[in-house]
Design a protein around this motif. Structure first.
Motif, PDB file in Angstrom:
ATOM      1  N   LEU A   1       0.830  -1.210   0.000  1.00 32.08           N
ATOM      2  CA  LEU A   1       0.000   0.000   0.000  1.00 32.08           C
ATOM      3  C   LEU A   1       0.860   1.255   0.000  1.00 32.08           C
ATOM      4  CD1 LEU A   1      -2.797  -1.001   2.546  1.00 32.08           C
ATOM      5  CD2 LEU A   1      -2.855  -1.135   0.067  1.00 32.08           C
ATOM      6  N   GLN A   2       1.968   1.224   0.740  1.00 33.72           N
ATOM      7  CA  GLN A   2       2.851   2.383   0.763  1.00 33.72           C
ATOM      8  C   GLN A   2       3.493   2.598  -0.597  1.00 33.72           C
ATOM      9  OE1 GLN A   2       5.932   2.100   3.695  1.00 33.72           O
ATOM     10  NE2 GLN A   2       6.599   4.220   3.441  1.00 33.72           N
ATOM     11  N   LYS A   3       3.856   1.513  -1.267  1.00 31.83           N
ATOM     12  CA  LYS A   3       4.452   1.636  -2.594  1.00 31.83           C
ATOM     13  C   LYS A   3       3.445   2.171  -3.612  1.00 31.83           C
ATOM     14  CE  LYS A   3       7.148  -1.659  -3.740  1.00 31.83           C
ATOM     15  NZ  LYS A   3       7.672  -2.977  -4.178  1.00 31.83           N
ATOM     16  N   LEU A   4       2.193   1.763  -3.487  1.00 26.70           N
ATOM     17  CA  LEU A   4       1.152   2.239  -4.407  1.00 26.70           C
ATOM     18  C   LEU A   4       0.576   3.585  -3.988  1.00 26.70           C
ATOM     19  CD1 LEU A   4      -0.802  -1.110  -4.930  1.00 26.70           C
ATOM     20  CD2 LEU A   4       0.775  -0.017  -6.534  1.00 26.70           C
ATOM     21  N   GLU A   5       1.050   4.145  -2.863  1.00 25.12           N
ATOM     22  CA  GLU A   5       0.571   5.427  -2.335  1.00 25.12           C
ATOM     23  C   GLU A   5      -0.919   5.392  -2.021  1.00 25.12           C
ATOM     24  OE1 GLU A   5       1.649   8.513  -5.025  1.00 25.12           O
ATOM     25  OE2 GLU A   5       3.808   8.287  -4.683  1.00 25.12           O
ATOM     26  N   ILE A   6      -1.344   4.257  -1.518  1.00 22.18           N
ATOM     27  CA  ILE A   6      -2.740   4.089  -1.115  1.00 22.18           C
ATOM     28  C   ILE A   6      -2.851   4.368   0.375  1.00 22.18           C
ATOM     29  CG2 ILE A   6      -4.617   2.432  -0.816  1.00 22.18           C
ATOM     30  CD1 ILE A   6      -3.745   1.066  -3.349  1.00 22.18           C
ATOM     31  N   ASN A   7      -3.821   5.194   0.740  1.00 20.29           N
ATOM     32  CA  ASN A   7      -4.047   5.551   2.137  1.00 20.29           C
ATOM     33  C   ASN A   7      -4.992   4.523   2.756  1.00 20.29           C
ATOM     34  OD1 ASN A   7      -4.184   6.855   4.576  1.00 20.29           O
ATOM     35  ND2 ASN A   7      -5.708   8.337   3.889  1.00 20.29           N
ATOM     36  N   PRO A   8      -4.508   3.654   3.667  1.00 20.14           N
ATOM     37  CA  PRO A   8      -5.398   2.629   4.227  1.00 20.14           C
ATOM     38  C   PRO A   8      -6.288   3.194   5.323  1.00 20.14           C
ATOM     39  CG  PRO A   8      -3.209   2.390   5.150  1.00 20.14           C
ATOM     40  CD  PRO A   8      -3.120   3.511   4.147  1.00 20.14           C
ATOM     41  N   SER A   9      -7.431   2.562   5.501  1.00 17.43           N
ATOM     42  CA  SER A   9      -8.380   2.918   6.550  1.00 17.43           C
ATOM     43  C   SER A   9      -8.897   1.624   7.160  1.00 17.43           C
ATOM     44  CB  SER A   9      -9.526   3.747   5.970  1.00 17.43           C
ATOM     45  OG  SER A   9     -10.565   3.896   6.913  1.00 17.43           O
ATOM     46  N   PHE A  10      -9.036   1.608   8.495  1.00 16.23           N
ATOM     47  CA  PHE A  10      -9.419   0.379   9.170  1.00 16.23           C
ATOM     48  C   PHE A  10     -10.622   0.619  10.072  1.00 16.23           C
ATOM     49  CE2 PHE A  10      -4.833   0.131   8.416  1.00 16.23           C
ATOM     50  CZ  PHE A  10      -4.775  -1.037   7.662  1.00 16.23           C
ATOM     51  N   SER A  11     -11.406  -0.426  10.249  1.00 16.13           N
ATOM     52  CA  SER A  11     -12.556  -0.367  11.150  1.00 16.13           C
ATOM     53  C   SER A  11     -12.071  -0.288  12.586  1.00 16.13           C
ATOM     54  CB  SER A  11     -13.436  -1.603  10.967  1.00 16.13           C
ATOM     55  OG  SER A  11     -13.928  -1.688   9.647  1.00 16.13           O
ATOM     56  N   ARG A  12     -12.960   0.141  13.453  1.00 15.79           N
ATOM     57  CA  ARG A  12     -12.638   0.194  14.870  1.00 15.79           C
ATOM     58  C   ARG A  12     -12.509  -1.219  15.427  1.00 15.79           C
ATOM     59  NH1 ARG A  12     -17.686   3.675  16.567  1.00 15.79           N
ATOM     60  NH2 ARG A  12     -18.531   2.238  15.010  1.00 15.79           N
ATOM     61  N   PRO A  13     -11.635  -1.410  16.387  1.00 18.75           N
ATOM     62  CA  PRO A  13     -11.488  -2.760  16.967  1.00 18.75           C
ATOM     63  C   PRO A  13     -12.799  -3.239  17.593  1.00 18.75           C
ATOM     64  CG  PRO A  13      -9.664  -1.330  17.620  1.00 18.75           C
ATOM     65  CD  PRO A  13     -10.673  -0.451  16.949  1.00 18.75           C
ATOM     66  N   ARG A  14     -13.092  -4.506  17.334  1.00 17.88           N
ATOM     67  CA  ARG A  14     -14.269  -5.172  17.908  1.00 17.88           C
ATOM     68  C   ARG A  14     -15.589  -4.487  17.542  1.00 17.88           C
ATOM     69  NH1 ARG A  14     -10.218  -4.916  21.245  1.00 17.88           N
ATOM     70  NH2 ARG A  14     -10.973  -3.007  22.202  1.00 17.88           N
ATOM     71  N   VAL A  15     -15.615  -3.849  16.376  1.00 18.96           N
ATOM     72  CA  VAL A  15     -16.852  -3.255  15.849  1.00 18.96           C
ATOM     73  C   VAL A  15     -17.134  -3.929  14.516  1.00 18.96           C
ATOM     74  CG1 VAL A  15     -17.999  -1.172  15.047  1.00 18.96           C
ATOM     75  CG2 VAL A  15     -16.451  -1.063  17.001  1.00 18.96           C
ATOM     76  N   SER A  16     -18.319  -4.522  14.404  1.00 16.12           N
ATOM     77  CA  SER A  16     -18.602  -5.399  13.261  1.00 16.12           C
ATOM     78  C   SER A  16     -19.290  -4.714  12.099  1.00 16.12           C
ATOM     79  CB  SER A  16     -19.473  -6.574  13.727  1.00 16.12           C
ATOM     80  OG  SER A  16     -20.717  -6.093  14.228  1.00 16.12           O
ATOM     81  N   ASN A  17     -19.723  -3.465  12.248  1.00 22.23           N
ATOM     82  CA  ASN A  17     -20.535  -2.851  11.189  1.00 22.23           C
ATOM     83  C   ASN A  17     -19.874  -1.636  10.556  1.00 22.23           C
ATOM     84  OD1 ASN A  17     -20.722  -1.226  13.408  1.00 22.23           O
ATOM     85  ND2 ASN A  17     -22.947  -1.006  13.358  1.00 22.23           N
ATOM     86  N   ASP A  18     -18.530  -1.511  10.668  1.00 22.74           N
ATOM     87  CA  ASP A  18     -17.853  -0.375  10.034  1.00 22.74           C
ATOM     88  C   ASP A  18     -17.543  -0.631   8.568  1.00 22.74           C
ATOM     89  OD1 ASP A  18     -17.996   1.044  12.318  1.00 22.74           O
ATOM     90  OD2 ASP A  18     -15.857   0.957  12.821  1.00 22.74           O
ATOM     91  N   ASN A  19     -17.774  -1.851   8.092  1.00 24.17           N
ATOM     92  CA  ASN A  19     -17.479  -2.185   6.698  1.00 24.17           C
ATOM     93  C   ASN A  19     -18.737  -2.755   6.056  1.00 24.17           C
ATOM     94  OD1 ASN A  19     -16.050  -2.517   4.351  1.00 24.17           O
ATOM     95  ND2 ASN A  19     -14.730  -4.158   5.101  1.00 24.17           N
ATOM     96  N   ALA A  20     -19.796  -1.949   6.068  1.00 23.97           N
ATOM     97  CA  ALA A  20     -21.127  -2.448   5.705  1.00 23.97           C
ATOM     98  C   ALA A  20     -21.223  -2.843   4.235  1.00 23.97           C
ATOM     99  CB  ALA A  20     -22.172  -1.374   6.017  1.00 23.97           C
ATOM    100  N   PHE A  21     -20.520  -2.153   3.335  1.00 22.11           N
ATOM    101  CA  PHE A  21     -20.644  -2.469   1.909  1.00 22.11           C
ATOM    102  C   PHE A  21     -20.128  -3.880   1.619  1.00 22.11           C
ATOM    103  CE2 PHE A  21     -20.737   2.143   1.885  1.00 22.11           C
ATOM    104  CZ  PHE A  21     -21.733   2.407   0.954  1.00 22.11           C
ATOM    105  N   SER A  22     -19.001  -4.249   2.206  1.00 14.88           N
ATOM    106  CA  SER A  22     -18.469  -5.594   1.973  1.00 14.88           C
ATOM    107  C   SER A  22     -19.355  -6.658   2.606  1.00 14.88           C
ATOM    108  CB  SER A  22     -17.049  -5.686   2.540  1.00 14.88           C
ATOM    109  OG  SER A  22     -16.170  -4.842   1.822  1.00 14.88           O
ATOM    110  N   GLU A  23     -19.880  -6.389   3.801  1.00 13.11           N
ATOM    111  CA  GLU A  23     -20.759  -7.358   4.451  1.00 13.11           C
ATOM    112  C   GLU A  23     -22.025  -7.580   3.624  1.00 13.11           C
ATOM    113  OE1 GLU A  23     -19.807  -9.048   6.886  1.00 13.11           O
ATOM    114  OE2 GLU A  23     -18.026  -7.910   7.469  1.00 13.11           O
TER     115      GLU A  23
END
Length: 513
Positions: A383-405
């Motif tokens: 990701l650093q090589k591709l200059e992509i800014n990563p974003s992560f869900s909060r720990p132990r929270v199951s609904n921060d990535n609703a589109f993939s679910e």
């Protein structure tokens, strides 16, 4: 030329009933101009004499002539009426019929007058009702505008029984309510917009300050005495209880046959004595902050990805489906099935997706969960090589990535999904390939106005939805009685948010801080 009265009377008799000779014929016979005869007839009529139109029989008389005949015979006896009728070529029955017609006309005129009066009354009533409705709607419109302005200017909710409100907030609330009321809003509605009642508003408007903070409150009769409170503290200070929480202390005292106070009272007394603090190496409890929020105004701006299990024919053994989604278009930009889950496989998939979508110079944001495959060193280096800014869900929270679910649910609930498991890795990859083709190019997604993800990804949704709108407008114009409201909404969906901010979310203030 001036004619004598005798000759004038003699000529007019030829025009009187029962002769009723035409004016043109009498003018030619007497050598008098027709204009003079018309003038004499008009003057005779003005004097009240009966002169019907020349040449007309009794049934062809005008309404005026018939009315004059009825007036002339109103006071005559039967014999006089018979003589009058013979002189004028009439029948008594005609006079009686004309009299009835006059009386009926008078009744009809009265009925018409009453009808016109009633219609005028109804029209005035409708006018008053319309004016009343117009005033009501104008007042409702003014109130709505005033409340919208109040909503923008107003502070947070001030309501709640027993809540303490500062003098500054009270003064501001009263000014805002007065301003809204002057603009057309009702006091009750304006107060409800701020979350306060009418009585609260009147009390605040009267002035004064809240005396509750400075009030001298009597000590409850059931409260512990100072000696009892000190006894609780002394017990907590004993060496055997010094390292124990109140829950343990209360239980051990009960085993010893001693009761001093409840567990909550122990906590309250320790807190008042400034002796209730977090102890030990365990991290103190904390409230999770707001989720990461990302907005996508077009394709290739924000991607989400995740990994899900795919069952195999062997119980307890799984394949791993990696899938990357563009949240703006809902398009699956890349997917793959692997036999294991690790950061190396994640790195391979993301590099391939960036190359396929040709977004190396403007890489999207990439959101994922907190799994090992999403945060491994190999992946983070990619990701650093591709200059992509990563974003992560909060720990132990199951609904921060609703589109993939949601995508995985659609995938696993397809009719042809092998619920008994895939026979091989190649079979799983082939099924996923067909699913991705169907989803991107055939599936009409409800979240983007039922266009395919590929059409929205390529910017074709505006033209497609415009044609649907024109079709519905034409259908409505062809059968307007079948449409009680607007046609279906075919407006293109605007920006898409990952984890949009929820109104009145208490974590929003934490994020702002």
């Amino acid at each position: 030329m001036k004619y004598s009265e005798e000759r004038r009377e003699a000529v007019l008799k030829k025009l009187f009933p029962p002769n009723n000779r035409p004016i043109s014929e009498v003018a030619e016979e007497e050598g008098i101009s027709a204009a003079t005869l018309y003038l004499w007839r008009k003057q005779a009529r003005d004097d009240g004499q009966l002169l019907p139109e020349s040449g007309a029989d009794s049934e062809g008389w005008s309404s005026r002539d018939k009315f004059n005949a009825v007036l002339e015979t109103a006071a005559l006896s039967e014999a006089e009426l018979a003589e009058y009728c013979r002189q004028r070529g009439l029948y008594p029955e005609q006079i009686r019929r004309w009299r009835q017609s006059c009386e009926g006309a008078n009744e009809r005129a009265q009925a018409a007058s009453r009808r016109e009066s009633e219609e005028l009354k109804q029209e005035r009533k409708r006018s008053r009702d319309l004016q009343k409705e117009l005033r009501r709607k104008e007042a409702a419109l003014a109130e709505t505008a005033a409340l919208l302005t109040l909503r923008k200017k107003g502070p947070r909710d001030l309501g709640g029984r027993g809540r303490m409100t500062s003098a500054l907030d009270r003064q501001q609330a009263v000014e805002l309510v007065n301003e809204a009321h002057a603009a057309g809003a009702r006091l009750k509605s304006a107060c409800a917009e701020l979350g306060i009642g009418l009585n609260t508003y009147r009390r605040w408007a009267a002035g004064g300050h809240d005396k509750r903070p400075d009030a001298v409150r009597p000590k409850p009769a059931k409260a512990l005495s100072d000696a009892e409170r000190q006894a609780v503290l002394d017990v907590c200070h004993q060496p055997e209880f010094a390292s124990l929480p109140p829950a343990q202390i209360v239980a051990r005292l009960a085993d010893q046959g001693t009761y001093l106070a409840s567990e909550s009272t122990f906590y309250r007394i320790l807190h008042d004595a400034n002796e209730q603090h977090h102890r030990g190496r365990m991290a103190p409890p904390r409230q999770s902050g707001p989720p990461p929020r990302h907005r996508a105004d077009g394709p290739l701006q924000t991607w989400t990805w995740d990994v899900t299990y795919l069952p195999t024919a062997v119980r307890g053994q799984f394949y791993y489906l990696y899938m990357i989604i563009d949240i703006y278009s809902r398009k699956i930009v890349d997917s793959e099935v692997f036999a294991s889950e690790n950061a190396n496989n994640s790195s391979i998939l993301i590099r391939r997706a960036v190359l396929r979508e040709q977004c190396c110079h403007a890489p999207p944001k990439l959101h994922a969960d907190n799994g090992g495959a999403m945060k491994g060193a190999t992946l983070l280096a990619t990701l650093q090589k591709l200059e992509i800014n990563p974003s992560f869900s909060r720990p132990r929270v199951s609904n921060d990535n609703a589109f993939s679910e949601a995508m995985f649910r659609t995938c696993k609930y397809r009719p042809d999904y092998p619920t008994k498991g895939f026979e091989s890795l190649e079979a799983a990859r082939e099924w996923v390939h067909h699913f991705v083709q169907w989803y991107n190019h055939e599936h009409r997604h409800s979240g983007i106005r039922y266009v395919t993800p590929d059409e929205r990804h390529r910017g074709l949704d505006h033209d497609i939805l415009a044609r649907r709108h024109q079709l519905y407008q034409a259908a409505r114009a062809a059968n307007p009685e079948r449409w009680s409201g607007d046609t279906r909404n075919w407006t293109p969906v605007g920006p898409v948010w990952l984890n949009p901010e929820i109104q009145n979310d208490p974590r929003a203030s934490l994020e702002a801080a």
